[in-house]
Scaffold this motif. Structure first.
Motif, short mmCIF file in Angstrom:
data_model
loop_
_atom_site.label_atom_id
_atom_site.label_comp_id
_atom_site.label_asym_id
_atom_site.label_seq_id
_atom_site.Cartn_x
_atom_site.Cartn_y
_atom_site.Cartn_z
N PHE A 150 0.50 -1.28 0.12
CA PHE A 150 -0.19 -0.05 0.29
C PHE A 150 0.93 1.53 -0.32
CE2 PHE A 150 -2.77 -2.97 2.43
CZ PHE A 150 -3.03 -3.76 1.35
N ASP A 151 2.01 0.97 -0.37
CA ASP A 151 3.01 2.25 -0.82
C ASP A 151 2.73 2.65 -1.83
OD1 ASP A 151 4.07 2.01 1.66
OD2 ASP A 151 5.80 1.28 1.36
N LEU A 152 1.63 3.68 -2.29
CA LEU A 152 1.62 4.11 -2.90
C LEU A 152 1.72 5.08 -3.57
CD1 LEU A 152 -2.75 3.77 -2.97
CD2 LEU A 152 -0.77 2.25 -4.06
N GLU A 153 2.51 6.26 -4.77
CA GLU A 153 3.03 6.64 -5.30
C GLU A 153 2.00 8.01 -5.85
OE1 GLU A 153 6.06 8.63 -8.76
OE2 GLU A 153 5.56 6.07 -8.92
N ALA A 154 1.94 9.12 -4.83
CA ALA A 154 1.10 10.03 -4.83
C ALA A 154 1.50 10.68 -6.87
CB ALA A 154 0.55 11.27 -4.39
N LEU A 155 0.19 10.61 -8.24
CA LEU A 155 0.99 11.65 -8.88
C LEU A 155 -0.65 12.76 -8.95
CD1 LEU A 155 0.66 8.30 -11.56
CD2 LEU A 155 2.47 9.07 -10.52
N LEU B 64 -3.96 4.02 -10.30
CA LEU B 64 -5.03 4.26 -10.22
C LEU B 64 -5.87 5.63 -9.83
CD1 LEU B 64 -3.72 2.30 -6.70
CD2 LEU B 64 -5.71 1.30 -8.32
N ASP B 65 -6.77 5.88 -10.51
CA ASP B 65 -7.53 6.90 -10.69
C ASP B 65 -8.88 6.91 -9.83
OD1 ASP B 65 -6.15 8.82 -13.18
OD2 ASP B 65 -5.80 6.75 -13.90
N VAL B 66 -8.97 8.18 -8.86
CA VAL B 66 -10.04 7.88 -7.92
C VAL B 66 -10.96 9.39 -8.52
CG1 VAL B 66 -10.53 8.07 -5.78
CG2 VAL B 66 -8.38 7.25 -6.35
N ALA B 67 -11.86 8.92 -8.68
CA ALA B 67 -12.89 10.26 -8.69
C ALA B 67 -13.98 10.44 -7.65
CB ALA B 67 -14.23 9.18 -10.18
#
Length: 284
Positions: free
Chosen positions: A25-30, A90-93
């Motif tokens: 869960f170490d996601l990189e923020a774009l 991962l694109d969040v709306a």
């Protein structure tokens, strides 16, 4: 925080670097509400484990919701197989933020093509009546069961430990339901992290559990189509959970399984439903 002894090394767990499973869960923020992680792992197949993609998608959604507003349900579709070793975007709306609920839509993509889509809903804790139907499925407590021997090709991240209630098949795979599961190492008190890990494990061996009793085991295809999960009560994945999944319907090439997750004390913490494609061998 409690500590456990690592059965492999004899050393104390719970100090130092976070458990390997947490690094999923170490996601990189774009830019915007987009995240990326290099997809790793699998279960002896050249595709991503669906529970991992679902868990990472939920984590991305959690990062866009205010602290304290916890996920209460998710509904998802598996669109294409994921490929280990490739970046997962991962694109969040932000569909809606209301006074008590938030809704998020997440698209997971590789190579510019969506492989998974999820709608997740979040709810602020509110007072209300506490009730559940029936006891947990009958099973010996985990302390009375021996750890199973799984073949080397099962590559769930190390850190999960299992206790199976039914004898496994000769090759040890798939894991037979029901089974006890927990993370060996303490995971802290981030309830969203525990919800993400419940999402991860909620896809374990559910396709095989959707088969009708007595149906042929030889299949040309056996894959998840869609997945729904409801979080009834906050739960910890570093404490034993009994995971039970059973077939509810088989018709044509589609099958439905329903499942539950209970604590040792019998508290129902989550329910799930999953539809699978079970295409008979020799079929079109």
């Amino acid at each position: 925080m409690s500590h456990r002894t690592d059965p492999e090394t004899g050393g104390e767990k719970g100090a130092g670097s976070p458990p390997e499973i947490v690094r999923l869960f170490d996601l990189e923020a774009l830019d915007g509400d987009a995240f990326q992680i290099t997809a790793t792992g699998g279960i002896g197949r050249e595709r991503l484990f669906g529970g991992q993609v679902a868990a990472q998608s939920l984590r991305a959604a959690c990062l866009t919701v205010g602290a304290g507003r916890l996920p209460h349900s998710l509904h998802a579709y598996f669109i294409r197989p994921g490929t280990p070793g490739e970046p997962l975007r991962l694109d969040v709306a932000r569909t809606r933020d209301g006074r008590a609920f938030s809704t998020r839509h997440v698209t997971a993509a590789q190579g510019g093509k969506p492989i998974f889509e999820m709608i997740a809903s979040f709810h602020d804790p509110e007072p209300g009546f506490d009730w559940q139907a029936g006891p947990r499925p009958d099973a010996p407590p985990p302390g009375r069961l021996e750890p199973p021997e799984f073949p080397a090709f099962i590559r769930h991240p190390p850190g999960f430990e299992f206790r199976v209630v039914k004898p496994p098949r000769p090759n040890g795979f798939p894991i037979p339901h029901p089974f006890w599961i927990r993370c060996r190492e303490p995971l802290g008190d981030d309830l969203t992290l525990h919800a993400c890990l419940i999402t991860y494990l909620s896809d374990m061996a559910v396709v095989s559990s959707s088969r009708a009793p007595g149906s042929p085991r030889e299949l040309a295809a056996a894959v998840s189509l869609d997945h729904a999960l409801w979080f009834h009560r906050p739960a910890r994945v570093d404490e034993w959970l009994l995971f039970s999944a059973d077939p509810a319907s088989n018709f044509g090439a589609r099958a439905l399984a329903r499942g539950t997750l209970h604590t040792e004390d019998g508290v129902l913490v989550a329910s799930l439903a999953q539809e699978a494609l079970l295409r008979p061998a020799g079929g079109s």
